[in-house]
Scaffold this motif. Structure first.
Motif, PDB file in Angstrom:
ATOM      1  N   LYS A   1       0.734  -1.169  -0.050  1.00 54.79           N
ATOM      2  CA  LYS A   1      -0.061   0.041  -0.200  1.00 54.79           C
ATOM      3  C   LYS A   1       0.851   1.184   0.101  1.00 54.79           C
ATOM      4  CE  LYS A   1      -0.313   1.249   4.832  1.00 54.79           C
ATOM      5  NZ  LYS A   1      -0.891   2.400   5.397  1.00 54.79           N
TER       6      LYS A   1
ATOM      7  N   CYS B   1      -6.347   2.775  -1.468  1.00 63.06           N
ATOM      8  CA  CYS B   1      -5.712   2.005  -0.303  1.00 63.06           C
ATOM      9  C   CYS B   1      -6.467   1.939   0.848  1.00 63.06           C
ATOM     10  CB  CYS B   1      -4.363   2.559   0.034  1.00 63.06           C
ATOM     11  SG  CYS B   1      -3.112   1.922  -1.176  1.00 63.06           S
TER      12      CYS B   1
ATOM     13  N   TYR C   1      -8.126  -1.061   2.749  1.00 68.25           N
ATOM     14  CA  TYR C   1      -7.826  -1.695   3.807  1.00 68.25           C
ATOM     15  C   TYR C   1      -8.937  -1.439   4.855  1.00 68.25           C
ATOM     16  CZ  TYR C   1      -3.420  -2.598   2.537  1.00 68.25           C
ATOM     17  OH  TYR C   1      -2.466  -3.203   1.512  1.00 68.25           O
TER      18      TYR C   1
ATOM     19  N   ASP D   1       4.350  -0.744   3.335  1.00 65.89           N
ATOM     20  CA  ASP D   1       3.963   0.419   2.892  1.00 65.89           C
ATOM     21  C   ASP D   1       5.209   0.880   2.006  1.00 65.89           C
ATOM     22  OD1 ASP D   1       4.168   3.677   2.735  1.00 65.89           O
ATOM     23  OD2 ASP D   1       2.517   3.637   3.850  1.00 65.89           O
TER      24      ASP D   1
ATOM     25  N   LEU E   1      -1.632   0.671  -6.863  1.00 65.99           N
ATOM     26  CA  LEU E   1      -1.880   0.256  -5.270  1.00 65.99           C
ATOM     27  C   LEU E   1      -3.321   0.488  -4.853  1.00 65.99           C
ATOM     28  CD1 LEU E   1       1.693   1.347  -3.768  1.00 65.99           C
ATOM     29  CD2 LEU E   1       1.137  -0.961  -4.525  1.00 65.99           C
ATOM     30  N   PRO E   2      -3.555  -0.370  -4.094  1.00 69.92           N
ATOM     31  CA  PRO E   2      -2.940  -1.400  -3.333  1.00 69.92           C
ATOM     32  C   PRO E   2      -2.919  -2.893  -4.281  1.00 69.92           C
ATOM     33  CG  PRO E   2      -5.141  -1.301  -2.471  1.00 69.92           C
ATOM     34  CD  PRO E   2      -4.975   0.028  -3.366  1.00 69.92           C
TER      35      PRO E   2
END
Length: 90
Positions: free
Chosen positions: A8, A15, A19, A38, A56-57
């Motif tokens: 991420k 992200c 998450y 990260d 990303l992610p």
């Protein structure tokens, strides 16, 4: 059981969305192990995966990409895809 490695970057809205989903699913699948990297804070660890994703992610199992977010991805689409990642880790 296989470990999910997630890459991420802080501040990325996708992200944040993923998450949120990830932590909800972790409650449903408590035995699934997740390693979060990260990209900015741990560049040496993220470097292993940098050639394998564009956005990303991104999530990996056994160093194989199993999920990558894309621009415009809805919460529902994200939830469905990340659920499949969790199930494939079992």
């Amino acid at each position: 059981m296989k470990k999910i490695t997630a890459v991420k970057i802080e501040g990325n809205p996708y992200c944040t969305q993923v998450y949120d989903v990830l932590y909800k699913l972790k409650a449903e699948f408590p035995s699934v192990e997740i390693d979060i990297i990260d990209e900015k804070l741990q560049p040496e660890r993220a470097k292993v995966f940098e050639e394998k994703y564009r956005y990303l992610p991104a999530m990996f199992i056994d160093n194989k990409k199993v999920y990558e977010s894309h621009p415009g991805e809805s919460y529902e689409e994200c939830f469905s895809k990340v659920t499949k990642v969790f199930k494939s880790a079992l």
